[in-house]
Enzyme design. Structure first.
Site, mmCIF file in Angstrom:
data_model
loop_
_atom_site.group_PDB
_atom_site.id
_atom_site.type_symbol
_atom_site.label_atom_id
_atom_site.label_comp_id
_atom_site.label_asym_id
_atom_site.label_seq_id
_atom_site.Cartn_x
_atom_site.Cartn_y
_atom_site.Cartn_z
ATOM 1 N N CYS C 78 0.836 -1.207 0.000
ATOM 2 C CA CYS C 78 0.000 0.000 0.000
ATOM 3 C C CYS C 78 0.870 1.255 0.000
ATOM 4 C CB CYS C 78 -0.893 0.032 1.226
ATOM 5 S SG CYS C 78 -1.734 1.613 1.422
ATOM 6 N N VAL C 79 0.616 2.134 -0.953
ATOM 7 C CA VAL C 79 1.478 3.304 -1.115
ATOM 8 C C VAL C 79 1.412 4.254 0.080
ATOM 9 C CG1 VAL C 79 -0.252 4.552 -2.522
ATOM 10 C CG2 VAL C 79 2.158 5.177 -2.659
#
Lengths: 144, 101, 134
Positions: C78-79
């Protein structure tokens, strides 16, 4: 959204919140998934169980000057209605064993487009049996 | 729907087991993994709760996690021991998986 | 059957990533498909390329990367969670004016950084979503 996504797949999805805010990051990052997930047009509900009920308590304040210096993300719950997230199940037993009632929770509402945009409550107080039934219908449960 | 509930916490440390037992329905399956396997031990103060659950739910424990913790010899009667392949089968056999973290 | 896997904790601190790895390996051996493994919360630390555990211990990040290479797995970090915690790929490092990056990549079959939509997509597209966390 990915091009691979099958058109028209609508699943019953629940976000199960069982942790208190601030002490750990789970409540905040769960909310981030809920907001992103709103764009996917699924049949979404949230459940607040155990310490998860503390996430939607009234009166949270984390101001940088005198407080803990973290972002107060509680206002975001009030915006959920604008994202068409309108089913927030709260287990009565979890409230009661913490000495809380519905009056201690934030006033979370949505505007019902099928009813001339009438403002309606998003919080649905449920007993453990009722919540067990709702959970039983879910195809995907996100727990953080 | 048939739901597989997973519990990975010792019942002595957190309330994940209690919440799972409170909110899981008859006919569902419960699998203990990681520190959750301590709930599968006979003689603890949670053993009666587990035995009650076995009456209307299917209860499983992940064998490798019991072996690792040295408690494989003390399992409550009626709990089925599975390995990682059995874990995969349980996920496939049930309609959805709910993790009580 | 198609499985989506969600890993919410980092390596070593908690068993979640190890259990997820064993589960994923067993599912693949049985012929199931892993639609995606998504790393969220501290789970993003599983993607570091610069951990150096002692010789006699497993290398959690490496074993995920190896499994991905063997089975062409999609490992998504997840960024938002990654940037907060200092897990960066080359592109994100440039965007955030960092001179180094540390995402485990292996000839295109390692980890990649992407958005939370990838988790939602896994929930929708996979037959089952299995969550490992604390």
């Amino acid at each position: 959204m990915s091009e691979e996504l099958q058109e028209g797949v609508v699943k019953k999805m629940m976000y199960l919140n069982r942790k208190a805010p601030y002490g750990t990051v789970y409540a905040l990052e769960s909310l981030e998934v809920v907001l992103i997930g709103a764009a996917f047009d699924q049949d979404v509900s949230l459940a607040f169980v155990d310490d998860g009920v503390y996430q939607i308590l009234n009166g949270q304040n984390t101001t940088k000057d005198s407080g803990i210096g973290m972002k107060d993300f509680s206002p975001t719950y009030k915006a959920l209605g604008d994202y068409d997230i309108t089913k927030l199940y709260v287990e009565k037993e979890s409230l009661e064993e913490r000495g809380l009632s519905a009056d201690d929770l934030m006033d979370l509402v949505y505007e019902d487009e099928d009813d001339d945009w009438a403002e309606k409550p998003s919080i649905i107080l449920v007993s453990r049996e009722e919540l067990a039934d709702v959970m039983d219908e879910q195809e995907v449960v996100f727990s953080f | 729907m048939a739901i597989l509930h997973t519990v990975n916490k010792s019942p002595f440390e957190r309330n994940a087991l209690a919440s799972c037992l409170r909110l899981s329905k008859a006919g569902s399956a419960i699998l203990f993994i990681e520190d959750g396997v301590y709930a599968a031990m006979s003689g603890s103060r949670f053993a009666d709760d587990i035995s009650a659950a076995i009456a209307d739910r299917k209860v499983y424990v992940l064998g490798p996690d019991m072996e690792a913790r040295g408690v494989a010899g003390k399992i409550i009667d009626g709990i089925t021991v599975v390995d990682y392949n059995g874990f995969v089968d349980l996920v496939a056999e049930n309609d959805s998986v709910q993790a009580w973290l | 059957m198609k499985f989506g896997i969600l890993v919410n904790e980092g390596p070593y601190q908690h068993q979640a990533s190890d259990t997820a790895y064993q589960f994923t390996k067993a599912a693949l051996a049985q012929g199931h498909e892993i639609f995606r493994v998504f790393f969220y919360h501290d789970g993003v630390y599983n993607a570091t390329s610069i951990s150096a555990p002692p010789q006699d211990d497993r290398n959690v990040a490496q074993q995920w990367a190896d499994l991905a290479e063997e089975h062409n797995l999609d490992l998504v970090v997840c960024v938002a969670a990654a940037l907060r915690r200092g897990i960066l790929d080359e592109e994100q490092a440039q965007k955030s004016s960092n001179t180094t990056y540390n995402l485990e990549t292996k000839e295109g079959n390692g980890f990649r950084i992407s958005g939370l939509g990838q988790l939602l997509e896994a929930g929708i597209q996979a037959d089952r979503l299995v969550t490992f966390g604390d």
